[in-house]
Scaffold this active site. Structure first.
Site, PDB file in Angstrom:
ATOM      1  N   HIS A   1       0.884  -1.189   0.000  1.00 30.38           N
ATOM      2  CA  HIS A   1       0.000   0.000   0.000  1.00 30.38           C
ATOM      3  C   HIS A   1       0.912   1.227   0.000  1.00 30.38           C
ATOM      4  CE1 HIS A   1      -3.541   2.301   0.694  1.00 30.38           C
ATOM      5  NE2 HIS A   1      -3.860   1.946   1.933  1.00 30.38           N
TER       6      HIS A   1
ATOM      7  N   HIS B   1      -2.290  -2.194  -9.803  1.00 29.80           N
ATOM      8  CA  HIS B   1      -3.270  -1.598  -8.895  1.00 29.80           C
ATOM      9  C   HIS B   1      -4.537  -2.423  -8.934  1.00 29.80           C
ATOM     10  CE1 HIS B   1      -5.748   1.441  -6.933  1.00 29.80           C
ATOM     11  NE2 HIS B   1      -4.620   1.955  -6.514  1.00 29.80           N
TER      12      HIS B   1
ATOM     13  N   ASP C   1       2.977   5.409  -6.677  1.00 25.91           N
ATOM     14  CA  ASP C   1       4.216   5.265  -5.912  1.00 25.91           C
ATOM     15  C   ASP C   1       5.462   5.129  -6.774  1.00 25.91           C
ATOM     16  OD1 ASP C   1       3.181   5.353  -3.274  1.00 25.91           O
ATOM     17  OD2 ASP C   1       2.304   3.386  -3.602  1.00 25.91           O
TER      18      ASP C   1
END
Ligand code: CMC
Length: 447
Positions: A283, A322, A378
């Site tokens: 995460h 994702h 990210d």
């Protein structure tokens, strides 16, 4: 409501289509017509499908909520196939370009963009709640000299509940509002203190003259200057990153916020749990993992070999993939663009070349293409944070600061939603049936 149907016919037979689903239970031969609302069945409607009066009724089995909507929400909209993200209807691209974090937080929390007067009042309130109780500072000082900032952040958020016991009145809107202001105002200070602590530096108190991100930079960086001037490019870039991270509908951390909050615990305790969920490498901890991965690869020429390893199942390409986006994460696109501006000031991060090559190869490779694995938020954010001078262990904290607005908005929505109750999933029990206790002397010996 479930109505039992006398027919098992699936076709509409020329009749106008109905928003229902007809299910035939082949165990009993009975057919049921279930309402479909917003493309969704109510799981509780299945409960009436049973073999006899003793039967508990049909349930769904959905580990990790792969296909279960846990709430109705009007905060964030994602179309994962098209790569669309909107807060309260506004596209993320427009907010990143034209808004700032505090205004976006207001939008997420209250549903509308603020008027000038509303914004000024909101900003004033936040700026005037940034200080921490001195005992909180002392509590943070008690951590080991090398404590990881995110661990300190999570613990300190939880500790805030002991300073504001009235926060337990979660059904009282003015009390809720007070905690929301406190949390949004204080998270940068807690974050900065955790960072300074891990570096052995004295804590720097907030400066009410600066913007939200300008003040954060000052609390992080200030050394002996008589007046600290935050760099405008870095300050704006961090503000854009905060806008991008402010909410992301029912992700792991937000789901934790809602689940913990559903017990009607105070928002500090719930948010500590949400931040803990965010900390994981799958995460919000992924940006830290991306940097570790890029360092491990070390050189552009090693990229093809690394990709081959990932394809063999020896590790993951961190910052890729994702649960919801099956297209380029729109946040990653904006971050890539922002990175150029930051690198102009800070100098190019040498790991950028490796990241670009990884992306280039992965976007052409059948393994990643067929699984619809694209860069997520990210993949590039860590490179910016590193260029700004932050250690990797601080990256998850930089994610948690802006996510505070989203967590709190989702928490309020949950508390006010008459459909919601304490979160309590069912299970399929797979253990032993009834067994009688055996005294130790009669249990036999291990061989
Ligand atoms: N590298 C290589 N293969 C991957 C990756 C990856 N990063 N992500 C998914 N896959 C493969 C996976 O092995 C599986 O292949 P197969 O069908 O052959 O078994 C397939 O793609 C589906 O993967 P999954 O694990 O079932 O997908 P998921 O929806 O459960 O996981 C994810 C989503 C984000 C946890 C996962 O893509 C992942 O681990 N990514 C790396 C960690 C990461 O970057 N996380 C940040 C997410 S964005 C920020 C946030 O919102 O937290």
């Amino acid at each position: 409501m479930v109505t039992q149907s006398s027919s098992t016919t699936h076709a509409t037979n020329g009749n106008p289509p109905r928003d229902t689903l007809t299910i035939t239970d082949n165990r009993t031969g009975k057919a049921y017509e279930l309402p479909i609302t917003d493309g969704t069945l109510r799981a509780m409607d299945l409960r009436q499908i049973r073999t006899d009066a003793e039967d508990f009724g049909l349930m769904t089995y959905d580990p990790a909520f792969m296909n279960t909507a846990s709430t109705r929400s009007s905060i964030t909209y994602i179309d994962g196939d098209k790569g669309i993200l909107r807060y309260r209807g506004y596209p993320i691209e427009q907010l990143a370009e034209r808004s700032n974090y505090l205004e976006t937080a207001y939008l997420i929390l209250f549903g509308e963009l603020p008027s000038e007067a509303q914004y000024k009042e909101w900003e004033y309130k936040i700026i005037h709640h940034t200080f921490l109780h001195e005992k909180i500072k002392m509590l943070m000082q008690a951590f080991r000299y090398d404590a990881r900032p995110m661990g300190m952040f999570i613990s300190t958020i939880a500790a805030l509940s002991t300073f504001y016991p009235e926060a337990l009145q979660v059904n009282d809107p003015p009390t809720r509002m007070k905690q929301i202001v406190r949390l949004i105002a204080k998270v940068p200070t807690i974050a900065a203190f955790s960072y300074r602590h891990s570096r052995g530096l004295p804590y720097v108190y907030p400066d009410n003259e600066l913007s939200y991100t300008g003040n954060l930079f000052r609390m992080l960086d200030m050394m002996t200057q008589s007046k600290y001037e935050p760099d405008p490019v870095k300050t704006r870039a961090l503000d854009i990153l905060f806008v991008l991270h402010a909410d992301h509908e029912q992700n792991c951390g937000t789901n934790a916020m809602r689940a913990i909050g559903s017990s009607r615990v105070d928002p500090y305790s719930a948010m500590a749990g949400a931040a803990a969920a965010l900390y994981g490498p799958l995460h919000g901890g992924a940006n830290e993992e991306v940097l570790k991965m890029l360092k491990l690869i070390g050189n552009v020429k090693n990229v093809p070999a690394f990709i081959e390893k990932v394809k063999k199942g020896e590790g993951r390409l961190m910052g890729f993939g994702h649960r919801v986006y099956k297209n380029y994460d729109p946040r990653a696109k904006i971050i890539k663009h922002t990175a150029d501006q930051v690198f102009h000031v800070t100098g190019v991060n040498p790991l950028l070349e490796i990241a670009l090559e990884l992306e280039r190869i992965a976007l052409q490779d059948e393994y990643f293409v067929s699984r619809k694995l694209y860069p997520n938020v990210d993949f590039y954010s860590g490179l910016i944070y590193q260029a700004m001078g932050f250690p990797v262990s601080f990256f998850p904290v930089l994610f948690a600061i802006p996510r505070t607005a989203g967590w709190l908005a989702q928490w309020v929505e949950m508390v006010e939603d008459p459909d919601q109750k304490i979160a309590r999933p069912r299970q399929i029990y797979t253990g032993y049936g009834l067994r009688n206790f055996v005294p130790m002397y009669a249990r036999g010996t291990d061989t």
